[in-house]
Design a protein around this motif. Structure first.
Motif, PDB file in Angstrom:
ATOM      1  N   LYS A  53      36.319  43.508  54.011  1.00 30.99           N
ATOM      2  CA  LYS A  53      36.547  42.322  54.824  1.00 30.99           C
ATOM      3  C   LYS A  53      37.835  41.641  54.370  1.00 30.99           C
ATOM      4  O   LYS A  53      38.350  41.902  53.280  1.00 30.99           O
ATOM      5  N   SER A  54      38.327  40.775  55.223  1.00 32.12           N
ATOM      6  CA  SER A  54      39.557  40.044  54.909  1.00 32.12           C
ATOM      7  C   SER A  54      39.363  39.141  53.695  1.00 32.12           C
ATOM      8  O   SER A  54      38.311  38.514  53.521  1.00 32.12           O
ATOM      9  N   ASN A  55      40.372  39.096  52.840  1.00 32.24           N
ATOM     10  CA  ASN A  55      40.417  38.251  51.637  1.00 32.24           C
ATOM     11  C   ASN A  55      39.406  38.650  50.567  1.00 32.24           C
ATOM     12  O   ASN A  55      39.147  37.879  49.643  1.00 32.24           O
ATOM     13  N   SER A  56      38.840  39.828  50.670  1.00 35.06           N
ATOM     14  CA  SER A  56      38.028  40.337  49.565  1.00 35.06           C
ATOM     15  C   SER A  56      38.947  40.706  48.406  1.00 35.06           C
ATOM     16  O   SER A  56      40.180  40.723  48.547  1.00 35.06           O
ATOM     17  N   MET A  57      38.365  41.010  47.271  1.00 29.10           N
ATOM     18  CA  MET A  57      39.189  41.431  46.131  1.00 29.10           C
ATOM     19  C   MET A  57      39.937  42.714  46.454  1.00 29.10           C
ATOM     20  O   MET A  57      41.077  42.904  46.016  1.00 29.10           O
ATOM     21  N   MET A  58      39.304  43.610  47.218  1.00 26.54           N
ATOM     22  CA  MET A  58      39.989  44.823  47.626  1.00 26.54           C
ATOM     23  C   MET A  58      41.208  44.471  48.481  1.00 26.54           C
ATOM     24  O   MET A  58      42.309  45.010  48.280  1.00 26.54           O
ATOM     25  N   ASP A  59      41.025  43.559  49.423  1.00 22.91           N
ATOM     26  CA  ASP A  59      42.125  43.131  50.283  1.00 22.91           C
ATOM     27  C   ASP A  59      43.241  42.496  49.461  1.00 22.91           C
ATOM     28  O   ASP A  59      44.434  42.786  49.655  1.00 22.91           O
ATOM     29  N   GLN A  60      42.882  41.639  48.530  1.00 29.63           N
ATOM     30  CA  GLN A  60      43.883  40.977  47.686  1.00 29.63           C
ATOM     31  C   GLN A  60      44.659  41.981  46.852  1.00 29.63           C
ATOM     32  O   GLN A  60      45.879  41.869  46.685  1.00 29.63           O
ATOM     33  N   ARG A  61      43.949  42.966  46.333  1.00 30.78           N
ATOM     34  CA  ARG A  61      44.610  43.985  45.500  1.00 30.78           C
ATOM     35  C   ARG A  61      45.584  44.817  46.335  1.00 30.78           C
ATOM     36  O   ARG A  61      46.708  45.089  45.912  1.00 30.78           O
ATOM     37  N   VAL A  62      45.156  45.200  47.522  1.00 26.98           N
ATOM     38  CA  VAL A  62      46.027  45.979  48.396  1.00 26.98           C
ATOM     39  C   VAL A  62      47.253  45.163  48.779  1.00 26.98           C
ATOM     40  O   VAL A  62      48.387  45.666  48.765  1.00 26.98           O
ATOM     41  N   ALA A  63      47.044  43.895  49.108  1.00 24.50           N
ATOM     42  CA  ALA A  63      48.158  43.031  49.506  1.00 24.50           C
ATOM     43  C   ALA A  63      49.162  42.854  48.376  1.00 24.50           C
ATOM     44  O   ALA A  63      50.379  42.851  48.593  1.00 24.50           O
ATOM     45  N   ALA A  97      28.073  48.230  33.389  1.00 22.73           N
ATOM     46  CA  ALA A  97      29.252  48.754  34.081  1.00 22.73           C
ATOM     47  C   ALA A  97      29.384  48.011  35.412  1.00 22.73           C
ATOM     48  O   ALA A  97      28.942  48.479  36.453  1.00 22.73           O
ATOM     49  N   THR A  98      29.983  46.837  35.354  1.00 24.82           N
ATOM     50  CA  THR A  98      30.026  45.949  36.522  1.00 24.82           C
ATOM     51  C   THR A  98      31.451  45.808  37.056  1.00 24.82           C
ATOM     52  O   THR A  98      31.932  44.702  37.295  1.00 24.82           O
ATOM     53  N   PHE A  99      32.124  46.919  37.247  1.00 20.51           N
ATOM     54  CA  PHE A  99      33.464  46.869  37.802  1.00 20.51           C
ATOM     55  C   PHE A  99      33.382  46.552  39.303  1.00 20.51           C
ATOM     56  O   PHE A  99      32.604  47.154  40.034  1.00 20.51           O
ATOM     57  N   ASP A 100      34.202  45.606  39.737  1.00 14.77           N
ATOM     58  CA  ASP A 100      34.280  45.298  41.158  1.00 14.77           C
ATOM     59  C   ASP A 100      34.794  46.519  41.905  1.00 14.77           C
ATOM     60  O   ASP A 100      35.618  47.283  41.395  1.00 14.77           O
ATOM     61  N   TYR A 101      34.336  46.675  43.144  1.00 14.00           N
ATOM     62  CA  TYR A 101      34.769  47.824  43.926  1.00 14.00           C
ATOM     63  C   TYR A 101      36.076  47.496  44.639  1.00 14.00           C
ATOM     64  O   TYR A 101      36.131  46.607  45.489  1.00 14.00           O
ATOM     65  N   LEU A 102      37.129  48.236  44.276  1.00 15.03           N
ATOM     66  CA  LEU A 102      38.442  48.059  44.892  1.00 15.03           C
ATOM     67  C   LEU A 102      38.909  49.325  45.598  1.00 15.03           C
ATOM     68  O   LEU A 102      40.076  49.442  45.958  1.00 15.03           O
ATOM     69  N   GLY A 103      38.003  50.288  45.766  1.00 19.65           N
ATOM     70  CA  GLY A 103      38.342  51.468  46.545  1.00 19.65           C
ATOM     71  C   GLY A 103      38.386  52.764  45.788  1.00 19.65           C
ATOM     72  O   GLY A 103      38.604  53.821  46.378  1.00 19.65           O
TER      73      GLY A 103
END
Length: 613
Positions: free
Chosen positions: A72-82, A191-197
């Motif tokens: 989704k927009s502004n998720s941590m994955m989105d922020q990392r990609v940006a 092992a609680t790594f956020d999912y960034l792809g």
């Protein structure tokens, strides 16, 4: 004074005991009931989870992964990609701009937890992006079991990475990392790594999953289909049982694997065949002009599994499924999701060989790939290269020559990052690929060169024997490699994994005498290595001299790439080394460092010398 001594002694004993903590691993059993709304791409889920704490620690909280919250927009994955722009994963962005904000609101990923209970008691929980922290009603004591029940609903996200609806080849649903999954707990903690792809990690678990979906869908999954005669695609004589809403019920089970993944499409066909001594292999794909290469896959895959079973250890599960879906290739328990369209059998088999090999170096030998992705992707890439060379043999100095050349070319970009970095914390997507896939693969290639290919093969075999169905680390692998070879290899591990220093040896000078030839070698790099120096005579005879490095303290005694004579070691602090061989100029044709070309020397131009008469 006596009291201080006693306290110090107690501290020393406690530290020793901490270092000697026996190995343990957690265990989980999932029972799920899933009801899919195929028209709206949503589902309702109920889950019972039996969780066993085999650790010596009392647990007051547990954590679950909610991977789909990333889409989704502004998720941590989105922020990392940006933040990475064009340096990031090309599948997550277009022209350097994140694709995630383009997902319509009603197609954003979501896993909405209605409630979670422990032994019938409601629990407080909080959602932290893709992690759910759960506060327990009662601690889970060491060597005890507790039961969680949970209800949730989910929105299947637009397919951007790994999972989701409507992939680019037209597969309706790729259901991977799709359920609330309990995190792994081990000596390193949760092992609680956020999912960034990128990568995943979880405890070995048993699964019993019931899926209700429209009767015209076919499901491919990693597991055992318990009712093939009641659903579409697996039995020509199947009588599909449906409920009032015209949904068919699929029941899948699996034991002792990391996760359960599945995919669903109305155009799937299912083919299967048996590999001698296992496993039974399923091919689940859309049968069209672009997937013709799948028709030739059974013969190649049969040989592939036989090679893997013989060289790397026996595949322990009863089945494996290659399923068309996802955004490239991604491994899961007893299956992989791969793009199905391929130019030819070799291209398709390369993808299948890589993802299939993850069953060894991600599933059975389940390292924490978020922390050590090079052990997962790198060892898998090595197995891919090893098997593909036998399936599609070519006249090459060694099966990994193309990877070595790619590594050298990549270094010209001057953007290398150490392989030791956490998977999601690399700053550059290309650097991640080379640090993880290529350097992880070459880690084994270089070890084969240092210790001898037979010792490397024995190391891989013992690694499997001792650590399959467990969670090994690089320290565990290195311990076996040193034991098998008798060598000290910690120095190589440090240089190759923890640094970006490079290997660069060369021939500096050659002097021809009446009865011999003297060669001066130079170390222009920062990584010391043993050197196999060979001479080819004018009558095509090859003589190899092993010049050990004193860092190993023991020299290799054999190597599949040929016999050799061992000469005095080269101290790693010494810049140059002189070797005299009993051949005159007129007797010599070629001189060179490592005729097998396994050494990852960054400058090959000064490694070989043609002797001109």
């Amino acid at each position: 004074m006596k009291k201080s001594v006693a306290i110090l002694f107690a501290f020393i004993i406690s530290q020793f005991q901490a270092q000697q903590t026996p190995y343990y691993q957690q265990a989980a059993k999932y029972k799920m009931d899933i009801d899919v709304n195929a028209e709206k791409f949503t589902y309702q889920g109920n889950q019972t989870l039996e969780y066993t704490n085999n650790s010596p620690d009392e647990l007051n909280v547990v954590y679950f992964h909610l991977y789909w919250n990333a889409f989704k927009s502004n998720s941590m994955m989105d922020q990392r990609v940006a933040s990475q722009g064009k340096n990031g994963d090309s599948r997550l962005q277009k022209d350097g701009i994140s694709r995630l904000p383009s997902i319509p609101k009603n197609e954003e990923g979501a896993q909405n937890i209605h409630w979670i209970k422990q032994n019938g008691q409601n629990l407080k929980f909080e959602i932290q992006e893709t992690i759910m922290k759960v506060y327990l009603a009662e601690p889970i004591k060491p060597n005890s079991t507790t039961n969680f029940t949970m209800e949730w609903n989910a929105v299947i996200p637009q397919q951007i990475r790994r999972s989701g609806r409507n992939n680019k080849e037209g597969v309706d649903m790729t259901m991977t990392q799709w359920y609330p999954k309990i995190s792994e707990y081990d000596y390193d903690g949760w092992a609680t790594f956020d999912y960034l792809g990128r990568e995943f990690h979880s405890p070995f678990s048993d699964f019993d999953v019931t899926i209700k979906i429209n009767k015209d869908y076919v499901i491919g999954a990693g597991g055992i289909l318990e009712n093939p005669t009641e659903v579409k695609g697996y039995d020509a004589n199947a009588k599909i049982k449906t409920e009032k809403d015209k949904k068919a019920t699929w029941r899948w089970t699996a034991k002792n694997m990391l996760d359960f993944a599945w995919s669903a499409d109305r155009d799937y066909i299912v083919k299967s065949f048996d590999v001698p001594e296992g496993p039974k292999v399923f091919l689940v794909y859309q049968n069209n002009d672009k997937t013709k290469a799948w028709e030739e896959a059974p013969a190649y895959l049969t040989k592939y599994f036989q090679i893997m079973n013989g060289h790397f250890g026996k595949y322990v599960y009863p089945t494996y499924a290659f399923i068309q879906g996802g955004d490239g290739g991604m491994e899961y328990g007893m299956c992989t999701m791969i793009l199905g369209e391929a130019k030819n059998s070799k291209d398709l088999m390369g993808l299948m060989a890589h993802e299939g090999s993850h069953s060894w170096y991600q599933q059975m030998l389940a390292t924490n790939e978020s922390m050590r992705p090079w052990m997962d992707e790198g060892f898998t890439s090595y197995a891919e290269g090893y098997t593909m060379h036998q399936l599609f043999p070519e006249e090459l100095p060694n099966p990994f020559i193309e990877r070595l050349d790619a590594y050298r070319k990549f270094l010209e970009k001057k953007i290398e990052e150490p392989a030791v970095w956490l998977g999601d914390h690399h700053d550059n997507g290309t650097s991640y690929t080379y640090s993880t896939y290529i350097k992880g693969e070459l880690y084994l290639v270089e070890l084969g060169y240092i210790m001898g290919e037979q010792n490397l093969a024995e190391t891989l075999k013992q690694y499997y024997d001792q650590w399959s169905m467990k969670h090994p680390t690089d320290r565990d692998f290195l311990h076996i490699a040193q034991k098998v070879s008798g060598m000290d290899l910690k120095w190589f591990h440090h240089y190759w994994i923890n640094t970006t220093k490079t290997i660069d040896y060369g021939i500096k000078d050659v002097k021809y005498d009446a009865k011999s030839t003297t060669i001066t070698l130079v170390n222009n790099g920062q990584v010391p290595m043993p050197i196999d120096f060979s001479v080819m005579t004018t009558d095509k005879k090859i003589v190899t001299y092993q010049i050990p490095t004193n860092l190993t303290h023991t020299w290799k005694s054999k190597d599949a790439y040929g016999d050799f004579k061992t000469v005095a070691y080269w101290p790693w602090t010494q810049k140059e080394y002189t070797l005299t061989v009993p051949y005159t100029k007129s007797q010599l044709s070629v001189l060179g460092i490592d005729f097998s070309q396994r050494i990852a020397d960054v400058n090959m131009k000064d490694n070989f010398l043609e002797v001109k008469q």
